[in-house]
Design a protein around this motif. Sequence first.
Motif, PDB file in Angstrom:
ATOM      1  N   TYR A   1       1.037  -1.134  -0.098  1.00 25.65           N
ATOM      2  CA  TYR A   1      -0.012  -0.021   0.198  1.00 25.65           C
ATOM      3  C   TYR A   1       0.961   1.136   0.085  1.00 25.65           C
ATOM      4  CZ  TYR A   1      -2.936   3.734   1.874  1.00 25.65           C
ATOM      5  OH  TYR A   1      -3.279   4.982   2.215  1.00 25.65           O
ATOM      6  N   ARG A   2       0.705   2.252  -1.014  1.00 21.31           N
ATOM      7  CA  ARG A   2       1.340   3.507  -0.997  1.00 21.31           C
ATOM      8  C   ARG A   2       0.362   4.571  -0.859  1.00 21.31           C
ATOM      9  NH1 ARG A   2       6.397   2.002  -1.890  1.00 21.31           N
ATOM     10  NH2 ARG A   2       6.809   4.205  -1.510  1.00 21.31           N
ATOM     11  N   PHE A   3       0.881   5.635  -0.147  1.00 21.47           N
ATOM     12  CA  PHE A   3       0.221   6.910   0.133  1.00 21.47           C
ATOM     13  C   PHE A   3       1.286   8.144  -0.166  1.00 21.47           C
ATOM     14  CE2 PHE A   3      -1.489  10.100   2.889  1.00 21.47           C
ATOM     15  CZ  PHE A   3      -2.690  10.718   1.936  1.00 21.47           C
ATOM     16  N   GLN A   4       0.746   9.281  -0.900  1.00 18.16           N
ATOM     17  CA  GLN A   4       1.749  10.166  -0.834  1.00 18.16           C
ATOM     18  C   GLN A   4       0.641  11.516  -0.974  1.00 18.16           C
ATOM     19  OE1 GLN A   4       4.949  10.307  -3.616  1.00 18.16           O
ATOM     20  NE2 GLN A   4       4.770  12.545  -3.823  1.00 18.16           N
ATOM     21  N   ARG A   5       0.694  12.178   0.323  1.00 15.68           N
ATOM     22  CA  ARG A   5      -0.351  13.389   0.164  1.00 15.68           C
ATOM     23  C   ARG A   5      -0.083  14.558  -0.955  1.00 15.68           C
ATOM     24  NH1 ARG A   5      -2.445  15.831   5.839  1.00 15.68           N
ATOM     25  NH2 ARG A   5      -0.384  16.712   5.748  1.00 15.68           N
TER      26      ARG A   5
ATOM     27  N   ASN B   1      -3.969  15.774  -8.288  1.00 15.98           N
ATOM     28  CA  ASN B   1      -3.834  14.764  -9.463  1.00 15.98           C
ATOM     29  C   ASN B   1      -2.289  14.026  -9.321  1.00 15.98           C
ATOM     30  OD1 ASN B   1      -5.631  14.905 -11.196  1.00 15.98           O
ATOM     31  ND2 ASN B   1      -4.906  16.521 -12.502  1.00 15.98           N
ATOM     32  N   ASN B   2      -1.523  14.774  -8.439  1.00 14.56           N
ATOM     33  CA  ASN B   2      -0.180  14.312  -8.126  1.00 14.56           C
ATOM     34  C   ASN B   2      -0.426  13.296  -6.788  1.00 14.56           C
ATOM     35  OD1 ASN B   2       0.943  15.454 -10.193  1.00 14.56           O
ATOM     36  ND2 ASN B   2       1.587  17.062  -9.037  1.00 14.56           N
ATOM     37  N   GLN B   3      -1.366  13.348  -6.144  1.00 13.30           N
ATOM     38  CA  GLN B   3      -1.560  12.341  -4.869  1.00 13.30           C
ATOM     39  C   GLN B   3      -1.426  10.937  -5.319  1.00 13.30           C
ATOM     40  OE1 GLN B   3      -3.715  13.875  -1.774  1.00 13.30           O
ATOM     41  NE2 GLN B   3      -4.821  12.202  -1.401  1.00 13.30           N
ATOM     42  N   VAL B   4      -0.647  10.144  -4.462  1.00 14.64           N
ATOM     43  CA  VAL B   4      -0.574   8.850  -4.641  1.00 14.64           C
ATOM     44  C   VAL B   4      -1.341   8.277  -3.473  1.00 14.64           C
ATOM     45  CG1 VAL B   4       1.080   6.740  -4.665  1.00 14.64           C
ATOM     46  CG2 VAL B   4       1.698   8.890  -5.728  1.00 14.64           C
ATOM     47  N   LYS B   5      -2.279   7.275  -3.802  1.00 16.55           N
ATOM     48  CA  LYS B   5      -2.918   6.125  -3.083  1.00 16.55           C
ATOM     49  C   LYS B   5      -3.379   5.057  -3.548  1.00 16.55           C
ATOM     50  CE  LYS B   5      -6.665   6.504   0.453  1.00 16.55           C
ATOM     51  NZ  LYS B   5      -7.935   6.935   1.094  1.00 16.55           N
ATOM     52  N   GLN B   6      -2.569   3.912  -3.606  1.00 15.64           N
ATOM     53  CA  GLN B   6      -2.658   2.841  -4.299  1.00 15.64           C
ATOM     54  C   GLN B   6      -2.421   1.526  -3.631  1.00 15.64           C
ATOM     55  OE1 GLN B   6       1.042   3.282  -7.019  1.00 15.64           O
ATOM     56  NE2 GLN B   6      -0.390   4.755  -7.172  1.00 15.64           N
ATOM     57  N   ILE B   7      -2.896   0.582  -4.027  1.00 20.47           N
ATOM     58  CA  ILE B   7      -2.526  -0.825  -3.701  1.00 20.47           C
ATOM     59  C   ILE B   7      -1.853  -1.603  -4.745  1.00 20.47           C
ATOM     60  CG2 ILE B   7      -3.733  -3.052  -3.301  1.00 20.47           C
ATOM     61  CD1 ILE B   7      -5.325  -1.537  -1.310  1.00 20.47           C
ATOM     62  N   ASP B   8      -0.820  -2.129  -4.740  1.00 24.73           N
ATOM     63  CA  ASP B   8       0.102  -2.986  -5.608  1.00 24.73           C
ATOM     64  C   ASP B   8       0.145  -4.417  -5.225  1.00 24.73           C
ATOM     65  OD1 ASP B   8       1.586  -3.360  -7.833  1.00 24.73           O
ATOM     66  OD2 ASP B   8       2.966  -1.586  -7.618  1.00 24.73           O
ATOM     67  N   VAL B   9      -0.521  -5.168  -5.951  1.00 22.91           N
ATOM     68  CA  VAL B   9      -0.443  -6.564  -5.648  1.00 22.91           C
ATOM     69  C   VAL B   9       0.362  -7.340  -6.896  1.00 22.91           C
ATOM     70  CG1 VAL B   9      -1.435  -8.691  -4.989  1.00 22.91           C
ATOM     71  CG2 VAL B   9      -2.393  -6.444  -4.182  1.00 22.91           C
ATOM     72  N   SER B  10       1.273  -8.188  -6.680  1.00 19.59           N
ATOM     73  CA  SER B  10       2.068  -8.861  -7.929  1.00 19.59           C
ATOM     74  C   SER B  10       2.316 -10.221  -7.658  1.00 19.59           C
ATOM     75  CB  SER B  10       2.723  -7.921  -8.554  1.00 19.59           C
ATOM     76  OG  SER B  10       4.147  -7.616  -7.497  1.00 19.59           O
TER      77      SER B  10
END
Lengths: 145, 708
Positions: free
Chosen positions: B600-604, B610-619
């Motif tokens: 899980y990554r978050f950047q306020r 638009n530049n905010q990052v809030k994501q789940i990355d599964v691989s």
Amino acid sequence: CGFALRGAVAFPFNSIFIGLPLNSPLGGELKRNIRSSGQTTIAADAKSADVALEVLGETREKVILSYNSQGRAREYNLLYNFRFRVVDKDGKEVLTPTGISLKRTISFNESQVLAKESEEVLLYRDMQSDLVQQIMRRLAVLKMD
Amino acid sequence: QVQSVAIAGKPSTKADDKNATTVIQAEQISGRPERYIQFDEKVELVKGTTTMVADHAIYRNLEDELDAKGDVRAVRNGDCYNGDEMRLRLDTNAGFVINPSYKLLRNNGQGKGERIEFQDEERSTVFKGTYSTCEGFDPDWYLKADTLKLDTGIDRGVAGTSVVYFKHVPILAVPSFLAMSFPLSDARHSGVLPPSLGSSSTGGMELGLPYYFNIAPNRDLTVFPKYIQKRGLQVGLDGRYLGVGYAGETNFEFLPDDKQTGTNRYALASTHAQTLLPKLALSWNINHASDDAYPADFATNINKTAVRVLPRDLTFAYTDTYWNAILLSSKYQVLQDIAAPIVPPYDRLPQLTVHGGQFDVLGFDWAVDTILTRFSHPTLVRGDRAVIIPQVSMPFLQPGYFVTPKLSLHATNYHLDNPVAGQDANSQRTLPTFSLDSGLIFERKANWFGSQMTQTLEPRLFYVNTPYRDQSQLPNFDSATADFNFAQMFSENRFTGHDRIGDANQLTAALVSRFIEDSGEERVKLAIGQRIYFNQQKVSLGGSVSQSRSDLLLSAAGKISDTLSAEASLQMSQSDNEAVRSNYGLRWSPAPRKVLNAEYRFQRDTVTPNNQVKQIDVSMQWPLANRWYMVGRSNFSLQTNKLIEGLAGFEYKQDCWSFRVLAQRFVTATSTSTTGISMQLELNGLAKLGSNTIDVLKKGISGYQPIN
């Protein structure tokens, strides 16, 4: 709780040659740390040293870590990989090729390309200090015979 | 009754195979001395590393030549040849086999033909024959060629006019002028690349047929023609070279007269590094695209579309023992996305950097950096800037503690070409900075999930004092507020670049604890840190000015066990008690080619959402059943509830070939994305190089390992 101030590190060798150029910041920091920890001296060439640290590879890589919702890179991973080995006077390996990998994250924005360039330099310098400490730990437990 | 005859090789000082003595055994030996010897029944020949058995053989003294007939089986250097008839000259090792089948030692390459001719010990040619790395009489794939030149000395095979069959279906024809070459060992040189067949939402059906030319051991060229249904024929070239003192790679893609736009579409990426003189080096990094939409229209993976600022740099570097100088010329091409425009970065035309410094001179480190830059920009303030930064520090190191006082001076001079109203054309700024870094290192023996380790406890304090200067009228060429992290915490300036020097009267406190294995390997690192401001900060770049304390940083990372590693970091604002940046990740890899990543990554970013990052990355890469593997990635934005990058596919592995099919979807710009599917067949030993698809998997799935 059992913690004690770290005492002198007794390296299992009296002198070491560091196979990095004189102007290498990594070499400078490593030599100073080795010298500070006790009786071990830094030799000017490999022949007069008990052991020699040979650098086998030093690579830097930058890979995208995250994207914003428009698919643009917003974070990068800076990867720093260092491979080295330690040989004794007869060329025998006392530490087989060992890799140390370090990683730092940097945010990114297209309008700050130049600023991010100098920020990368700062992060690589931080990884370098970390690397020196990790090399010191490996050297301290060398098996000499 | 076995009899034997020894035939001496030519006298030689070298004890090599060519001159070794030949010993031939058979149950019946007859002939005329000095003319020929006839061998019959269970004929066996041994000469150095060459052995042969046959039903009948005849040796002719004059020609030093052996003719064998009837179930001939020969082994040369570990390579086996069977056939009806064989001739071998004992002095040169030249000869032939009629109706042969063969099997090479190094990579299990095998096949049959009408005739094999041996030029010498290492080189041979198969006429009207086949080649495969599959076992057995009915191989899954094989190459059929009019000539196959095999050279076990350089481990390379070259085919003339040839056709590749897969399950008896012809899938690829190669004319003789392309002289398709393939490796005869595991070494990754030369070979055709696997063709790729796919379909994408931007291009329609796509067929790629790459060719790889191994021009020389240190030079190669890959040509990849690709037919894109909706656009036309694209030709790509990728050349790599490596020599003493120079190395480089250039990649060029060209599609003339795009069916959709009617324009020529192209992209160039070139890097080169070269030593001109012992201390002088030249390097370049040049990138160019024909238009803003190029990556969105042609990229096969998100890594290509994610980069919209393309650098063009030319650098000369002179390096001496205690000083170096770098002359840089740098420009950028910005690939604009109309929905989210980018302010282009400044060009540096040129920048001269001179660095001098020494470590450990009577305990001191000193350095002087001088940077002269001409900044140019089509719309913003342009000008020249000179910076000189002398600094001196005296690190005092002991195994258990360290103290480093440091003094530096930052002197800057500006000359602006087009100052805005209220801005001086000429301005100077001189600022001294004092810092004091110090730390302690404690250790103890500790237990980590059952294994003995050394645990450290490292408190560190860092004080900085820089006086305030009003810098609001100075231009901003290369400064920005730096990310707040454990490296930035211990640096003097909260801005990067040289246009803003932050006023500081502050103390950073941090505590690090490491778990170190007996081998010296660091297993786990835990850290916490914060900065305390004694004065209100005045210099700012538009962001909010901080209060008495900085954000709080927490991080933990390491290997919990041999198969499980974890990483967590949190940057917490002290004014609203909310996360500014955070990430939590896990990787589980219980066996090779078996990996599962979740993060899980978050950047306020409150200024530009638009530049905010809030994501789940599964691989993952996971074996499903015998020979079947599943691969997948989902990078999902929780902010827009959209998939940023998705990958799903299967891989199938046989002993001598593998097949993969991969579906992909990724965002290419604001409100556009590409969906595609691609298939690839890889024939082991014929195509040994990584393909585009494998690159996508390696980049998308951390820890991915190719299956063959």
